[in-house]
Write a protein that holds these residues in place. Sequence first.
Motif, mmCIF file in Angstrom:
data_model
loop_
_atom_site.group_PDB
_atom_site.id
_atom_site.type_symbol
_atom_site.label_atom_id
_atom_site.label_comp_id
_atom_site.label_asym_id
_atom_site.label_seq_id
_atom_site.Cartn_x
_atom_site.Cartn_y
_atom_site.Cartn_z
ATOM 1 N N HIS A 170 5.269 -0.459 -5.042
ATOM 2 C CA HIS A 170 4.420 -0.132 -6.195
ATOM 3 C C HIS A 170 4.880 1.173 -6.848
ATOM 4 O O HIS A 170 4.090 2.111 -7.013
ATOM 5 N N PRO A 171 6.153 1.280 -7.239
ATOM 6 C CA PRO A 171 6.639 2.544 -7.808
ATOM 7 C C PRO A 171 5.967 2.879 -9.133
ATOM 8 O O PRO A 171 5.733 2.004 -9.962
ATOM 9 N N GLY A 172 5.633 4.150 -9.304
ATOM 10 C CA GLY A 172 5.049 4.610 -10.559
ATOM 11 C C GLY A 172 3.573 4.324 -10.713
ATOM 12 O O GLY A 172 2.947 4.788 -11.659
ATOM 13 N N GLN A 173 2.993 3.564 -9.803
ATOM 14 C CA GLN A 173 1.569 3.227 -9.902
ATOM 15 C C GLN A 173 0.722 4.271 -9.184
ATOM 16 O O GLN A 173 1.126 4.797 -8.140
ATOM 17 N N ILE A 174 -0.438 4.562 -9.720
ATOM 18 C CA ILE A 174 -1.391 5.416 -9.020
ATOM 19 C C ILE A 174 -2.149 4.535 -8.033
ATOM 20 O O ILE A 174 -2.825 3.584 -8.418
ATOM 21 N N ILE A 175 -2.003 4.859 -6.757
ATOM 22 C CA ILE A 175 -2.597 4.036 -5.697
ATOM 23 C C ILE A 175 -3.731 4.820 -5.048
ATOM 24 O O ILE A 175 -3.493 5.859 -4.422
ATOM 25 N N PRO A 176 -4.966 4.373 -5.181
ATOM 26 C CA PRO A 176 -6.079 5.087 -4.550
ATOM 27 C C PRO A 176 -5.913 5.157 -3.037
ATOM 28 O O PRO A 176 -5.400 4.219 -2.407
ATOM 29 N N GLY A 177 -6.365 6.251 -2.458
ATOM 30 C CA GLY A 177 -6.315 6.381 -1.013
ATOM 31 C C GLY A 177 -7.096 5.285 -0.320
ATOM 32 O O GLY A 177 -6.701 4.822 0.764
ATOM 33 N N SER A 178 -8.191 4.835 -0.940
ATOM 34 C CA SER A 178 -8.998 3.772 -0.333
ATOM 35 C C SER A 178 -8.201 2.473 -0.227
ATOM 36 O O SER A 178 -8.345 1.722 0.741
ATOM 37 N N ARG A 179 -7.343 2.213 -1.217
ATOM 38 C CA ARG A 179 -6.531 0.998 -1.164
ATOM 39 C C ARG A 179 -5.510 1.094 -0.031
ATOM 40 O O ARG A 179 -5.307 0.128 0.707
ATOM 41 N N LEU A 180 -4.871 2.248 0.112
ATOM 42 C CA LEU A 180 -3.920 2.432 1.206
ATOM 43 C C LEU A 180 -4.610 2.264 2.556
ATOM 44 O O LEU A 180 -4.078 1.625 3.460
ATOM 45 N N ARG A 181 -5.800 2.826 2.665
ATOM 46 C CA ARG A 181 -6.544 2.728 3.927
ATOM 47 C C ARG A 181 -6.895 1.275 4.232
ATOM 48 O O ARG A 181 -6.744 0.811 5.367
ATOM 49 N N ASN A 182 -7.342 0.540 3.215
ATOM 50 C CA ASN A 182 -7.736 -0.851 3.439
ATOM 51 C C ASN A 182 -6.542 -1.744 3.760
ATOM 52 O O ASN A 182 -6.665 -2.710 4.508
ATOM 53 N N GLN A 183 -5.389 -1.417 3.175
ATOM 54 C CA GLN A 183 -4.215 -2.259 3.369
ATOM 55 C C GLN A 183 -3.496 -1.969 4.682
ATOM 56 O O GLN A 183 -2.959 -2.888 5.308
ATOM 57 N N LEU A 184 -3.483 -0.699 5.101
ATOM 58 C CA LEU A 184 -2.605 -0.301 6.201
ATOM 59 C C LEU A 184 -3.323 0.116 7.476
ATOM 60 O O LEU A 184 -2.671 0.337 8.496
ATOM 61 N N TRP A 185 -4.639 0.232 7.408
ATOM 62 C CA TRP A 185 -5.374 0.631 8.603
ATOM 63 C C TRP A 185 -6.407 -0.422 8.971
ATOM 64 O O TRP A 185 -6.772 -1.264 8.148
ATOM 65 N N ASP A 186 -6.871 -0.348 10.201
ATOM 66 C CA ASP A 186 -7.885 -1.266 10.685
ATOM 67 C C ASP A 186 -9.112 -1.218 9.788
ATOM 68 O O ASP A 186 -9.525 -0.150 9.328
#
Length: 234
Positions: A170-186
Motif C-alpha cells: 500500500h505505498p503512498g496510502q495513509i494507513i490507520p493504526g487500527s487497520r494495521l492492528r486488525n490486519q496483523l495482530w490477534d
Amino acid sequence: MRILLVEDEQELAGAVQTVLQHQGHVVDHCSDGLEGWTLLSGELASYELAIMDWMLPGLSGPELCRRARAAGLDLPVLLLTARAETADRVEGLDAGADDYLSKPFAMEELLARVRALQRRQPRYREPVLEVGPYRFDPQSGQLQVSSSDGVVTIPLAGKELQLMAYFLEHPGQIIPGSRLRNQLWDLHQDPVSNVVAAQVRLLRRKLAGHGLDSPIETVPSRGYRFHAQLPGEP
C-alpha cells in the motif's frame, strides 16, 4: 488461485468477484448450495479455495462444507455469514470451515483472510514486492534497498516482516493504526494498545541500524504512510 464463490446475494457476490479478480484470481460463482456441490465435486474441479455463504438455497454453507470434507476435499473454506454468535462460529468450524467472516465486512478484510488461507497452501510462495528502491522477499525475510551507494540488505522477521510487506502493498496510502492492528495482530488484542506504534519504532530502528532513514511517515491523527522514494529523492 482458482476460487469457487457460493453466494446468493447477487450484489455482494458481484462485488466480491470483482475484488478477487482484480487481485489476479480466477473466480467461478454460483448462488445455490447444490450447484456449489456439483462444481466442487466435479471430475475436472481444481479449486484452491471455496468462499461460501451460510444461508444458501439447496444446501447451506455448513452442509456444503460437511459434504466436501466427507468426500475428502481438503481445499480451504471461508464461511461468510451474518450470524455472529459464538455457537454459530463453532458450528461453522466444526463443519470443516477453515475461517469465518461476519457480515457486513470490509473487502480489505476479506482479501486479508484469503491471503492467509492462500499461505497455507504447500506450493504457495509469497511474491517478491518491489516499490521504488525497495525490494522485499517475504520468503527469505530480506529487504533490499538500492541507492547511489549500492544495495543494503536487511533481514526482517516476525512483525517487522509483516509490517514491511503491508506497507509495500500500500505505498503512498495513509494507513490507520487500527487497520494495521486488525490486519496483523490477534483480534483479541487490546483495542487501545500502542502495539502498532511500538512495532513501527522497532522497524525504524532496524533501518537506522543499517544507515537508512525511515520511509515510514507518521501522519498525526491519521496513521502511517510509506514513501516509495528514498529521503531526498524527487
